[in-house]
Design a protein around this motif. Structure first.
Motif, PDB file in Angstrom:
ATOM      1  N   VAL A 156       0.852  -1.203   0.000  1.00 52.59           N
ATOM      2  CA  VAL A 156       0.000   0.000   0.000  1.00 52.59           C
ATOM      3  C   VAL A 156       0.882   1.244   0.000  1.00 52.59           C
ATOM      4  CG1 VAL A 156      -1.930  -1.137   1.185  1.00 52.59           C
ATOM      5  CG2 VAL A 156      -0.150  -0.009   2.525  1.00 52.59           C
ATOM      6  N   SER A 157       0.255   2.403  -0.169  1.00 52.16           N
ATOM      7  CA  SER A 157       0.997   3.671  -0.164  1.00 52.16           C
ATOM      8  C   SER A 157       0.329   4.666   0.785  1.00 52.16           C
ATOM      9  CB  SER A 157       1.066   4.258  -1.570  1.00 52.16           C
ATOM     10  OG  SER A 157      -0.244   4.510  -2.066  1.00 52.16           O
ATOM     11  N   PHE A 158       1.101   5.664   1.195  1.00 53.06           N
ATOM     12  CA  PHE A 158       0.605   6.679   2.134  1.00 53.06           C
ATOM     13  C   PHE A 158       0.907   8.091   1.620  1.00 53.06           C
ATOM     14  CE2 PHE A 158       1.200   2.853   4.626  1.00 53.06           C
ATOM     15  CZ  PHE A 158       0.076   2.811   5.429  1.00 53.06           C
ATOM     16  N   THR A 159       0.764   8.268   0.321  1.00 51.30           N
ATOM     17  CA  THR A 159       1.085   9.562  -0.304  1.00 51.30           C
ATOM     18  C   THR A 159       0.203  10.677   0.234  1.00 51.30           C
ATOM     19  OG1 THR A 159       1.718   8.364  -2.314  1.00 51.30           O
ATOM     20  CG2 THR A 159       1.389  10.746  -2.508  1.00 51.30           C
ATOM     21  N   LEU A 160      -1.108  10.435   0.312  1.00 46.56           N
ATOM     22  CA  LEU A 160      -2.026  11.473   0.787  1.00 46.56           C
ATOM     23  C   LEU A 160      -1.745  11.840   2.238  1.00 46.56           C
ATOM     24  CD1 LEU A 160      -4.480  13.301   0.408  1.00 46.56           C
ATOM     25  CD2 LEU A 160      -5.927  11.376   1.102  1.00 46.56           C
ATOM     26  N   LEU A 161      -1.472  10.851   3.069  1.00 46.63           N
ATOM     27  CA  LEU A 161      -1.185  11.124   4.481  1.00 46.63           C
ATOM     28  C   LEU A 161       0.035  12.023   4.613  1.00 46.63           C
ATOM     29  CD1 LEU A 161      -1.826  10.600   7.473  1.00 46.63           C
ATOM     30  CD2 LEU A 161      -0.373   8.564   7.339  1.00 46.63           C
ATOM     31  N   ALA A 162       1.098  11.712   3.873  1.00 46.50           N
ATOM     32  CA  ALA A 162       2.313  12.534   3.927  1.00 46.50           C
ATOM     33  C   ALA A 162       2.034  13.949   3.434  1.00 46.50           C
ATOM     34  CB  ALA A 162       3.416  11.883   3.098  1.00 46.50           C
ATOM     35  N   ALA A 163       1.247  14.065   2.350  1.00 45.01           N
ATOM     36  CA  ALA A 163       0.927  15.388   1.807  1.00 45.01           C
ATOM     37  C   ALA A 163       0.056  16.187   2.765  1.00 45.01           C
ATOM     38  CB  ALA A 163       0.218  15.225   0.460  1.00 45.01           C
ATOM     39  N   THR A 164      -0.853  15.507   3.469  1.00 44.53           N
ATOM     40  CA  THR A 164      -1.720  16.192   4.429  1.00 44.53           C
ATOM     41  C   THR A 164      -0.917  16.728   5.610  1.00 44.53           C
ATOM     42  OG1 THR A 164      -3.539  14.726   3.791  1.00 44.53           O
ATOM     43  CG2 THR A 164      -3.800  15.972   5.823  1.00 44.53           C
ATOM     44  N   PHE A 165       0.043  15.939   6.087  1.00 44.99           N
ATOM     45  CA  PHE A 165       0.913  16.427   7.157  1.00 44.99           C
ATOM     46  C   PHE A 165       1.669  17.674   6.700  1.00 44.99           C
ATOM     47  CE2 PHE A 165       0.376  12.661   9.788  1.00 44.99           C
ATOM     48  CZ  PHE A 165       0.648  13.157  11.050  1.00 44.99           C
ATOM     49  N   LEU A 237      -9.249   7.452   4.992  1.00 50.68           N
ATOM     50  CA  LEU A 237     -10.225   8.148   5.834  1.00 50.68           C
ATOM     51  C   LEU A 237     -10.172   9.653   5.604  1.00 50.68           C
ATOM     52  CD1 LEU A 237      -9.966   6.398   9.353  1.00 50.68           C
ATOM     53  CD2 LEU A 237     -11.650   6.010   7.545  1.00 50.68           C
ATOM     54  N   ILE A 238      -9.011  10.170   5.298  1.00 51.93           N
ATOM     55  CA  ILE A 238      -8.882  11.615   5.049  1.00 51.93           C
ATOM     56  C   ILE A 238      -9.726  12.008   3.843  1.00 51.93           C
ATOM     57  CG2 ILE A 238      -7.264  13.458   4.448  1.00 51.93           C
ATOM     58  CD1 ILE A 238      -5.102  11.818   5.931  1.00 51.93           C
ATOM     59  N   THR A 239      -9.673  11.213   2.785  1.00 50.70           N
ATOM     60  CA  THR A 239     -10.478  11.488   1.597  1.00 50.70           C
ATOM     61  C   THR A 239     -11.961  11.283   1.874  1.00 50.70           C
ATOM     62  OG1 THR A 239      -8.649  10.799   0.169  1.00 50.70           O
ATOM     63  CG2 THR A 239     -10.821  10.891  -0.828  1.00 50.70           C
ATOM     64  N   LEU A 240     -12.298  10.242   2.639  1.00 47.48           N
ATOM     65  CA  LEU A 240     -13.707  10.023   2.981  1.00 47.48           C
ATOM     66  C   LEU A 240     -14.275  11.219   3.736  1.00 47.48           C
ATOM     67  CD1 LEU A 240     -13.782   6.264   4.118  1.00 47.48           C
ATOM     68  CD2 LEU A 240     -14.531   7.233   1.938  1.00 47.48           C
ATOM     69  N   LEU A 241     -13.482  11.796   4.631  1.00 51.91           N
ATOM     70  CA  LEU A 241     -13.916  12.980   5.363  1.00 51.91           C
ATOM     71  C   LEU A 241     -14.192  14.129   4.396  1.00 51.91           C
ATOM     72  CD1 LEU A 241     -14.383  14.633   7.957  1.00 51.91           C
ATOM     73  CD2 LEU A 241     -11.909  15.006   8.056  1.00 51.91           C
ATOM     74  N   GLN A 242     -13.284  14.341   3.478  1.00 48.14           N
ATOM     75  CA  GLN A 242     -13.461  15.432   2.514  1.00 48.14           C
ATOM     76  C   GLN A 242     -14.653  15.163   1.606  1.00 48.14           C
ATOM     77  OE1 GLN A 242     -11.472  18.407   2.431  1.00 48.14           O
ATOM     78  NE2 GLN A 242     -13.331  18.917   1.297  1.00 48.14           N
ATOM     79  N   ASN A 243     -14.805  13.923   1.155  1.00 53.26           N
ATOM     80  CA  ASN A 243     -15.947  13.570   0.300  1.00 53.26           C
ATOM     81  C   ASN A 243     -17.276  13.854   0.995  1.00 53.26           C
ATOM     82  OD1 ASN A 243     -14.311  10.570  -0.999  1.00 53.26           O
ATOM     83  ND2 ASN A 243     -14.275  12.650  -1.779  1.00 53.26           N
TER      84      ASN A 243
END
Length: 509
Positions: A156-165, A237-243
């Motif tokens: 898996v990847s964590f690109t969005l998590l790193a970008a959000t931080f 979950l970050i994207t689900l929150l935004q959606n």
């Protein structure tokens, strides 16, 4: 707790037994297991349950000795409890007070079975497989999101998590260092369930949000009665929150808007409340309930956000003081990540923030939970009645309503009354309330008692039961006085006892 109050303990925390059953001890030992596995409680021996009558015990010390012996022999591990002789109405009884935890789960182990019980309302029932798993994790001081999954870190990847931080915290998120530190990956490279929830792929299938904008104020057929319908899944979950936030904003007639660095709050639903409820739904839901999802339902007059899983301590939020809800986290790993991102508070102040965002309107957010669900209803502020108007109407009704918006919820237990039912009864057209007020005025009750009784009626109406503890808190009296008030209301035909300890207002034909 006084001996008299023992008779009026909340039903979810008490069982009453006429005598100690020695031949079939499972009949009461299952409640010992259930109290230890849930939120504690009392077993009162020497009191008949239906109808509630104090009969007393001939030899209470013998009862204590036998109860202690049976608990030691049949409950594994040994629970924490205190047992003592109490005098109730001049008769000797035994109060067995069981404390919850910490060595979950507590089993009834005898008769060839090994069963864990939990408390559901006033019943001690066998724990489901999901509830048992949750108890086992609790006993291990573990949470579901901390458990390792079959996935490796390279899957898996964590690109969005790193970008959000980087975007929100203005700091780099070093994956090799931060993923194990945050509990998203184990030291040997296994992705935890929390990691699966926050990875870009959103691997856990139950991590999804269904959003619907319904016509009017009722649910119906998706094809015919939904103005908009979206299903969000397969992502972080970050994207689900935004959606979910975007769906609510796009389906509001008066959405929140951003000007410069500030959000304008002249909107149907206050952004702070929406964010708080959505975050709590994503973070505190029970991900062990497979085949379930978060639901966001928008109606003309309200927004409902439903999440799987009730309160962590087994209680019902509608029975609790909303300003003193204990901060308990079902999913510690993802909670900590959201806290670091400033997407949620660590101090457990979310409900206060939700209530405060509705200070200017009469209708307030409603909270409901049971063992499997948690539901929050946010009124549409654009159609809600302004608080100032509500106060003027209350004055015309004889000052029967609270004088400030906060009084309606502060220090009280909010019933599970849906917002729709409240908005369908505007105060200035509320004949039901006026009729009830006229009935009260025909009595010789004091003005203060009339005011408090009207407030009690306003909350529970004819549909919902209440208990002596609700009366005690609303009237600001002790439980013994609350019981006297209820007896008086029963004598005068205002309330009836639907089962022992639970009362309901009587509607005249």
């Amino acid at each position: 707790m006084t001996s008299q109050n023992i008779l009026y303990i909340e039903a979810s925390k008490a069982d009453y037994k006429e005598q100690l059953e020695e031949k079939k001890p499972r009949s009461w030992l299952k409640s010992v297991s259930a109290f230890a596995n849930t939120h504690g409680g009392h077993l009162i021996f020497g009191v008949k349950n239906e109808p509630r009558t104090v009969v007393g015990l001939a030899d209470p010390q013998a009862v204590i000795s036998k109860a202690t012996e049976l608990i030691k022999a049949r409950i594994d591990p040994a629970p924490r409890y205190m047992v003592q002789v109490v005098e109730i109405e001049g008769k000797a009884c035994v109060d067995l007070e069981v404390q919850n935890g910490p060595a979950y789960p507590y089993y009834y182990a005898a008769d060839g079975v090994r069963v864990a019980y939990v408390r559901h309302g006033d019943q001690s029932v066998e724990a489901t497989a999901r509830e048992l798993n949750e108890l086992i994790l609790k006993g291990m001081n573990q949470t579901f999101d901390a458990l390792p999954s079959p996935y490796r870190v390279g899957d898996v990847s964590f690109t969005l998590l790193a970008a959000t931080f980087k975007n929100l915290r203005h700091e780099e998120f070093d994956l090799a260092k931060e993923l194990p530190s945050a509990g998203l990956v184990t030291l040997d490279g296994q992705v935890t369930n929390g990691g699966l929830l926050l990875c870009d792929q959103g691997v856990l299938r139950q991590s999804r949000v269904f959003c619907t904008r319904w016509k009017g104020n009722c649910k119906g057929n998706i094809d015919e009665d939904a103005l908009d319908d979206k299903e969000f899944q397969g992502t972080s979950l970050i994207t689900l929150l935004q959606n979910a936030e975007d769906f609510i904003r796009n389906n509001s007639k008066n959405p929140w808007s951003i000007r410069g660095m500030r959000r304008e709050e002249r909107s149907d639903y206050p952004y702070k409340a929406v964010r708080e409820v959505l975050v709590n739904a994503l973070i505190h839901r029970d991900y062990q309930i497979l085949g379930s999802e978060i639901h966001v339902d928008i109606f003309d007059d309200r927004l409902e956000i439903f999440s799987p899983g009730g309160m962590m301590n087994g209680q019902r939020i509608q029975d609790m003081d909303l300003h003193h809800i204990p901060s308990m986290r079902r999913n510690q790993v993802i909670s900590d990540v959201f806290s670091r991102l400033d997407l949620m508070e660590r101090r457990g102040s979310g409900i206060d923030r939700i209530l405060n965002s509705y200070a200017e309107v009469a209708q307030k957010p409603a909270f409901y939970s049971d063992s499997d669900i948690f539901l929050v209803t946010l009124p549409n502020r654009s159609v809600a009645e302004p608080a100032q108007i509500a106060m003027k109407v209350a004055t015309s009704l004889g000052n029967v309503a609270s004088s400030t918006p906060e009084v309606a919820t502060s220090g009280t237990k909010v019933a599970s009354v849906s917002f729709r039912e409240e908005t369908e009864r505007p105060l200035d057209e509320d004949m039901e309330m006026l009729d009830f007020q006229n009935r009260l005025k025909a009595t010789n009750f004091s003005s203060k008692t009339i005011q408090n009784t009207l407030e009690l009626f306003k909350r529970y109406r004819y549909q919902y039961p209440f208990h002596s503890i609700n009366v005690a808190e609303l009237y600001h009296v002790k439980t013994s006085r609350a019981n006297a008030i209820i007896r008086d209301l029963k004598t005068r035909g205002f309330v009836e006892e639907i089962k022992y300890g639970a009362y309901q207002f009587i509607k005249l034909p």
